[in-house]
Write a protein that holds these residues in place. Structure first.
Motif, PDB file in Angstrom:
ATOM      1  N   PRO A   1       7.978 -13.753   0.492  1.00 24.18           N
ATOM      2  CA  PRO A   1       8.990 -14.121  -0.517  1.00 24.18           C
ATOM      3  C   PRO A   1      10.238 -13.245  -0.499  1.00 24.18           C
ATOM      4  O   PRO A   1      11.272 -13.656  -1.026  1.00 24.18           O
ATOM      5  N   THR A   2      10.166 -12.060   0.094  1.00 24.68           N
ATOM      6  CA  THR A   2      11.335 -11.164   0.081  1.00 24.68           C
ATOM      7  C   THR A   2      12.150 -11.250   1.367  1.00 24.68           C
ATOM      8  O   THR A   2      13.077 -10.463   1.564  1.00 24.68           O
ATOM      9  N   PHE A   3      11.825 -12.207   2.233  1.00 28.28           N
ATOM     10  CA  PHE A   3      12.531 -12.338   3.504  1.00 28.28           C
ATOM     11  C   PHE A   3      13.549 -13.470   3.441  1.00 28.28           C
ATOM     12  O   PHE A   3      13.273 -14.537   2.890  1.00 28.28           O
ATOM     13  N   ARG A   4      14.707 -13.232   4.048  1.00 26.53           N
ATOM     14  CA  ARG A   4      15.730 -14.268   4.137  1.00 26.53           C
ATOM     15  C   ARG A   4      16.403 -14.185   5.502  1.00 26.53           C
ATOM     16  O   ARG A   4      16.826 -13.107   5.930  1.00 26.53           O
ATOM     17  N   LEU A   5      16.492 -15.301   6.181  1.00 23.65           N
ATOM     18  CA  LEU A   5      17.178 -15.394   7.467  1.00 23.65           C
ATOM     19  C   LEU A   5      18.391 -16.286   7.308  1.00 23.65           C
ATOM     20  O   LEU A   5      18.268 -17.445   6.910  1.00 23.65           O
TER      21      LEU A   5
END
Length: 419
Positions: free
Chosen positions: A120-124
């Motif tokens: 949930p804390t990852f963004r690409l």
């Protein structure tokens, strides 16, 4: 203005692995990738044994092994008498880490991106190109970026504040230049021209090894793909203009002379536009960080293709960085001392591998392009035949590298079987 704990600039192997590991620690991490996808030819495509072990430690081994790949079982060189000298027989290593996986880099990066997206804390952010750093009182506080729209869309600009910026934007890193970090460069005697040749159905099968071909003052390597060979022609540095001036027919002749077994398909090189030129560089930053910024992978140390170790080294950088920096990022404070610790841990393996590459350059490629010798130096032949410890050491050094890293405890998961 956007805010995150860590911005990673560059969605290559180091950037995607670092993003996955930090996200598994619960760190808010944003990876910026300037392209719209990972589908680019002629990238390094070797996944070394140390990385395969790391993937197993992350609980992703079963799914990784389902990806299209072949196994490299040995590293060998041709001998003048027509025989072969095997310097790295990976079968001598303990299973299941007794091979190097060969797969298109885009498959590997998509695999990492898919796994990271589960956190949930990852963004690409695709089509987001980091263009410069932001500073506050001498400390890096974030990055400015440019978005790349489609053919009908104009680009836009934006910025992200972060507690830490990690530059994984390659050997021509914009961010290290923005920080004023200067690399020490080492001479390289060759450049590489990559291209494809068809691979017939009768030629398909497991990869036994990557064997270079030498002839006169030229060399070439071939990497196997499902339906084509990825070929690399090696020539003296600074000769790209001459090779292109000679024309495509002359280049086809070079390929056919080096690999007569592939001469029946050189017409697949339709024009010199089919060649992807790589200006080979070997350099290393004198310092990998400033307050608020860390460089890893090619942004910290551009590697020669000799030995195919660049991807593995970059991934090991990412693991060491995640293990050291995740606790501080979770608390909102990463110190210069933390960044220096990452560099100290990874500098020795980098120096050692670059030293080996420089020796290879001087011992193999300089004599080759000078017309003095083509192939394996006599001293290597002597050592390989008279020093058994060398033949036992080389497979491990190639497959694992010096100081291989293990997955930090916060990133480990139970094995999840592929569907």
């Amino acid at each position: 203005m956007e805010q995150t704990a860590c911005v990673v600039a560059g969605g290559g192997p180091a950037g995607m692995m670092l993003g996955l590991l930090l996200a598994r620690a619960g760190v808010e991490v944003t990876v910026l990738e300037k392209h719209g996808d990972f589908l680019r030819d002629f990238r390094g495509d070797t996944v070394h044994a140390s990385t395969i072990r790391l993937i197993d430690e992350l609980g992703l081994g079963d799914e990784f092994r389902k990806l299209p790949q072949s196994r490299l079982n040995a590293a060998a060189f041709p001998l003048p008498n027509g025989g072969m000298l095997t310097l790295g027989d990976f079968a001598s290593l303990k299973p299941p880490y007794n091979y190097i996986a060969m797969m298109p880099q885009w498959d590997f990066l998509n695999f990492l991106a898919t796994e990271a997206a589960r956190e949930p804390t990852f963004r690409l952010l695709m089509r987001h190109e980091a263009t410069s750093l932001m500073f506050d009182d001498g400390r890096v506080t974030g990055v400015r970026y440019r978005t790349r729209g489609g053919s009908e869309e104009a680009s836009t600009e934006g910025a992200i504040h972060a507690d830490l910026v990690v530059a994984t934007d390659g050997r021509h890193s914009v961010l290290r230049r923005s920080a004023g970090l200067q690399p020490k460069e080492y001479p390289v005697p060759f450049d590489t021209w990559w291209f494809k040749l068809p691979r017939h159905a009768s030629e398909k099968g497991a990869v036994a090894g990557i064997v270079p071909a030498f002839r006169g003052r030229e060399a070439m390597i071939a990497l196997f793909r499902d339906d084509y060979y990825q070929m690399g022609y090696l020539g003296p540095k600074g000769t790209d203009a001459r090779i292109r001036a000679e024309g495509v027919e002359r280049f086809r002749e070079r390929v056919a002379a080096l690999r007569p077994d592939l001469a029946d398909r050189v017409d697949a090189i339709r024009s010199l536009d089919d060649l992807h030129f790589l200006d080979v560089r070997l350099d290393r930053l004198r310092r990998w960080y400033v307050d608020g910024l860390l460089c890893i992978g090619d942004a910290a140390h551009a590697m020669s293709p000799a030995g195919g170790v660049g991807i593995n080294l970059a991934i090991q950088d990412a693991v060491a960085a995640a293990a050291r920096l995740a606790p501080g990022l979770l608390q909102g404070r990463v110190t210069v001392h933390d960044l220096a610790a990452v560099e100290r841990r990874r500098r020795m393996p980098t120096v050692l591998l670059q030293t080996v590459q420089r020796v290879m350059h001087r011992a193999v490629f300089v004599p080759l392009f000078a017309g003095r010798r083509a192939g394996v130096p006599s001293v290597v032949l002597f050592l390989a035949r008279r020093v058994p410890a060398l033949t036992r050491l080389m497979p491990r050094l190639i497959a694992f590298g010096p100081r291989p890293e293990h997955a930090p405890g916060f990133a480990r998961r139970a094995q999840r079987s592929a569907a």
